[in-house]
Write a protein that holds these residues in place. Sequence first.
Motif, short mmCIF file in Angstrom:
data_model
loop_
_atom_site.label_atom_id
_atom_site.label_comp_id
_atom_site.label_asym_id
_atom_site.label_seq_id
_atom_site.Cartn_x
_atom_site.Cartn_y
_atom_site.Cartn_z
N GLY A 93 0.82 -1.21 0.00
CA GLY A 93 0.00 0.00 0.00
C GLY A 93 0.85 1.26 0.00
O GLY A 93 2.07 1.22 -0.17
N LYS A 94 0.18 2.39 0.18
CA LYS A 94 0.85 3.69 0.16
C LYS A 94 0.70 4.38 1.51
O LYS A 94 -0.37 4.33 2.13
N VAL A 95 1.78 5.01 1.96
CA VAL A 95 1.74 5.82 3.18
C VAL A 95 2.09 7.25 2.81
O VAL A 95 3.10 7.51 2.16
N TYR A 119 10.37 -3.85 1.91
CA TYR A 119 8.96 -3.90 1.53
C TYR A 119 8.78 -3.64 0.04
O TYR A 119 8.75 -2.50 -0.41
N GLU A 120 8.65 -4.71 -0.70
CA GLU A 120 8.58 -4.58 -2.16
C GLU A 120 7.31 -3.88 -2.63
O GLU A 120 7.30 -3.21 -3.66
N ASP A 121 6.21 -4.04 -1.87
CA ASP A 121 4.92 -3.52 -2.31
C ASP A 121 4.46 -2.30 -1.51
O ASP A 121 3.28 -1.94 -1.54
N LEU A 122 5.39 -1.68 -0.80
CA LEU A 122 5.06 -0.48 -0.02
C LEU A 122 5.63 0.75 -0.72
O LEU A 122 6.80 0.78 -1.09
N SER A 123 4.79 1.76 -0.93
CA SER A 123 5.28 3.02 -1.49
C SER A 123 5.02 4.14 -0.48
O SER A 123 4.03 4.11 0.25
N ASP A 272 -7.37 7.51 12.09
CA ASP A 272 -8.00 6.97 10.88
C ASP A 272 -7.00 6.38 9.89
O ASP A 272 -7.38 5.89 8.84
N SER A 273 -5.71 6.45 10.21
CA SER A 273 -4.72 6.02 9.22
C SER A 273 -3.76 4.96 9.77
O SER A 273 -2.62 4.88 9.35
N GLN A 274 -4.24 4.16 10.71
CA GLN A 274 -3.37 3.16 11.33
C GLN A 274 -3.40 1.85 10.55
O GLN A 274 -3.85 0.81 11.03
N SER A 275 -2.92 1.88 9.32
CA SER A 275 -2.82 0.68 8.50
C SER A 275 -1.56 -0.09 8.88
O SER A 275 -0.68 0.42 9.57
N ILE A 276 -1.47 -1.32 8.39
CA ILE A 276 -0.26 -2.12 8.62
C ILE A 276 0.94 -1.41 8.01
O ILE A 276 2.02 -1.35 8.60
N ALA A 277 0.76 -0.85 6.82
CA ALA A 277 1.86 -0.16 6.14
C ALA A 277 2.34 1.03 6.97
O ALA A 277 3.55 1.25 7.13
#
Length: 296
Positions: A93-95, A119-123, A272-277
């Motif tokens: 995901g995106k941060v 993290y290959e899929d983290l931007s 509201d933005s506490q995602s794993i990423a």
Amino acid sequence: MKISFDMDLLRTLVAFADTGSFKAASQIIFRSQPAVSTQMKKLEEMVGVDLFVKKGREIVFTESGAKFALQARQILSLHDRVADDWRRRIVSGKVRFGIPDDYAQIVLPNILNNVIDKYEDLSVDILTNTSPILIKMLQDGELDLAVIATSSPLEDDIVLRREEVVWVTAPDRDTHKQSPLPLALFSDDSPVYRTTLAALQRFSTSGGEEPLRFRIGVTSKSWVVLTTVAANGYAVTTMARSVVSSGLRILTEEDGFPQLGQIALVLRGTPDSQSIATSHLAQEILDFFKAKPVPN
């Protein structure tokens, strides 16, 4: 009876091994000294032996404690390698991340290197701006996470470090001897600006010293601008000690300049933005500051 070790307890034990005191260990794991002592008592109860002994005024490892610290380091190394392997697979995901530009120069190269490697899929969408603007963007939901300089941390902020604000000038110029003193400062919404003006006010009204006459010739939101102005001898500036370029000179009380006080650098997110990423990027930032000592 099986013993299940808490990784946080082992990290605290290793922090003590690396620093030699509960106080120093507490600073690098971002816990209070009493919390560290409580953790180590809990660990001693779990293993059933004394890990520490008082020697004079110091606390040192017992023989069992030193042996266990070596084993704890091995456990953590294996744990972290496995965790990193699986973390690489699940974090995506995106941060949206904000940071003041003066700190971006020391934080981003290290953080981005780790993030890209792990993290290959983290931007990461990075925005540099002043701390007040970053705070507003967090409040408006335009950022997920930000590093912020402030003189008044909030209760939920994670304090990454506290450090001095210092006077900075060119090493080969006499700019700091001019009267009135030419100043180049961060914009007036900056905590560094407010800290500087408060110190000048205290110095001017303290009595016993000739007031420091000054004029503010340049204000900017940009660390690059202020560093360039100071390096070329156009004005004296102020900034956090850790972001002072190696080619500049720090002025002290011996040069006739008052102490400026401290600011706090904090990590702030939004509920509201506490995602794993976001959580993993936050951990990378915490790890960086744990490993980087506060400059003297």
